[in-house]
Scaffold this motif. Structure first.
Motif, mmCIF file in Angstrom:
data_model
loop_
_atom_site.group_PDB
_atom_site.id
_atom_site.type_symbol
_atom_site.label_atom_id
_atom_site.label_comp_id
_atom_site.label_asym_id
_atom_site.label_seq_id
_atom_site.Cartn_x
_atom_site.Cartn_y
_atom_site.Cartn_z
ATOM 1 N N ASP A 42 0.822 -1.211 0.000
ATOM 2 C CA ASP A 42 0.000 0.000 0.000
ATOM 3 C C ASP A 42 0.857 1.262 0.000
ATOM 4 O O ASP A 42 0.575 2.217 -0.731
ATOM 5 C CB ASP A 42 -0.937 0.028 1.208
ATOM 6 N N LEU A 43 1.906 1.271 0.826
ATOM 7 C CA LEU A 43 2.781 2.443 0.899
ATOM 8 C C LEU A 43 3.497 2.695 -0.427
ATOM 9 O O LEU A 43 3.594 3.846 -0.877
ATOM 10 C CB LEU A 43 3.806 2.275 2.024
ATOM 11 N N LEU A 44 4.006 1.640 -1.045
ATOM 12 C CA LEU A 44 4.700 1.802 -2.322
ATOM 13 C C LEU A 44 3.748 2.277 -3.420
ATOM 14 O O LEU A 44 4.148 3.037 -4.308
ATOM 15 C CB LEU A 44 5.381 0.494 -2.738
ATOM 16 N N ASN A 45 2.493 1.850 -3.356
ATOM 17 C CA ASN A 45 1.503 2.241 -4.357
ATOM 18 C C ASN A 45 0.885 3.616 -4.098
ATOM 19 O O ASN A 45 0.144 4.123 -4.927
ATOM 20 C CB ASN A 45 0.394 1.192 -4.449
ATOM 21 N N ALA A 46 1.187 4.215 -2.947
ATOM 22 C CA ALA A 46 0.551 5.473 -2.556
ATOM 23 C C ALA A 46 1.089 6.697 -3.291
ATOM 24 O O ALA A 46 0.539 7.781 -3.147
ATOM 25 C CB ALA A 46 0.678 5.680 -1.049
ATOM 26 N N GLY A 47 2.145 6.544 -4.060
ATOM 27 C CA GLY A 47 2.679 7.683 -4.800
ATOM 28 C C GLY A 47 4.169 7.565 -5.007
ATOM 29 O O GLY A 47 4.796 6.586 -4.593
ATOM 30 N N PRO A 48 4.752 8.569 -5.659
ATOM 31 C CA PRO A 48 6.189 8.539 -5.949
ATOM 32 C C PRO A 48 7.031 8.429 -4.681
ATOM 33 O O PRO A 48 6.630 8.877 -3.609
ATOM 34 C CB PRO A 48 6.442 9.871 -6.653
#
Length: 163
Positions: free
Chosen positions: A107-113
């Motif tokens: 989730d953290l990696l997919n949350a943005g750049p």
């Protein structure tokens, strides 16, 4: 002496403060730290991808567990944390925490750049790239630590089963 109304109304105070800061930045004033020294501009986070949990032998961009992931074909071990083991947990508690840590890292990696920052060593003894993962200058590892899904890296694995 009466307190100006801008200080009695938090929303008005915030708007006024924002306006003053915006004027200062527009005039070329550099933001400063508490010490009064100019703050260096932070580089923009430039890395991004769509991560899923790793499955099967082909691993390009996916999450292995709470502290290891593949990014564009490079296997990365998050250098500043240790997360519970997903593949060989030592107890039921570690197994549950590992599932949660893996999902949260995804989730953290997919949350943005984000930014990948090298540390003292480039790789670990298993050949994984050692990187600290940052978003807006904050380590995603510290987010996992704060949520109880990782511990700060101490040079060895911790015991997730200790009571």
């Amino acid at each position: 002496m009466q307190t100006p109304s801008v200080f009695r109304q938090p929303a008005a105070f915030a708007a006024a403060l924002f306006a003053v800061l915006a004027l200062g930045l527009a005039a070329g004033a550099a933001p400063t730290q508490a010490s009064g020294t100019p703050r260096l501009a932070q580089a923009a986070d430039r890395e991004a991808a769509s991560f899923t949990q790793c499955a099967g032998p082909a691993r390009v961009t996916c999450v292995v567990d709470g502290d290891t992931f593949w990014y564009r074909g490079l296997k990365i071990r998050i250098a500043d944390i240790n997360a519970p083991e997903l593949s060989h947990p030592s107890c039921a508690l570690e197994a549950r925490l590992a599932v949660a840590a893996t999902q949260r890292l995804t989730d953290l990696l997919n949350a943005g750049p984000f930014t990948l920052e090298s540390g003292v060593r480039e790789t670990d003894r298993y050949g994984r790239a050692l990187r600290v993962v940052l978003r807006s200058g904050r380590s995603l590892g510290t987010v996992l630590e704060a949520e109880g899904l990782a511990e700060h890296w101490q040079g060895r694995r911790g015991d997730w089963c200790a009571v």
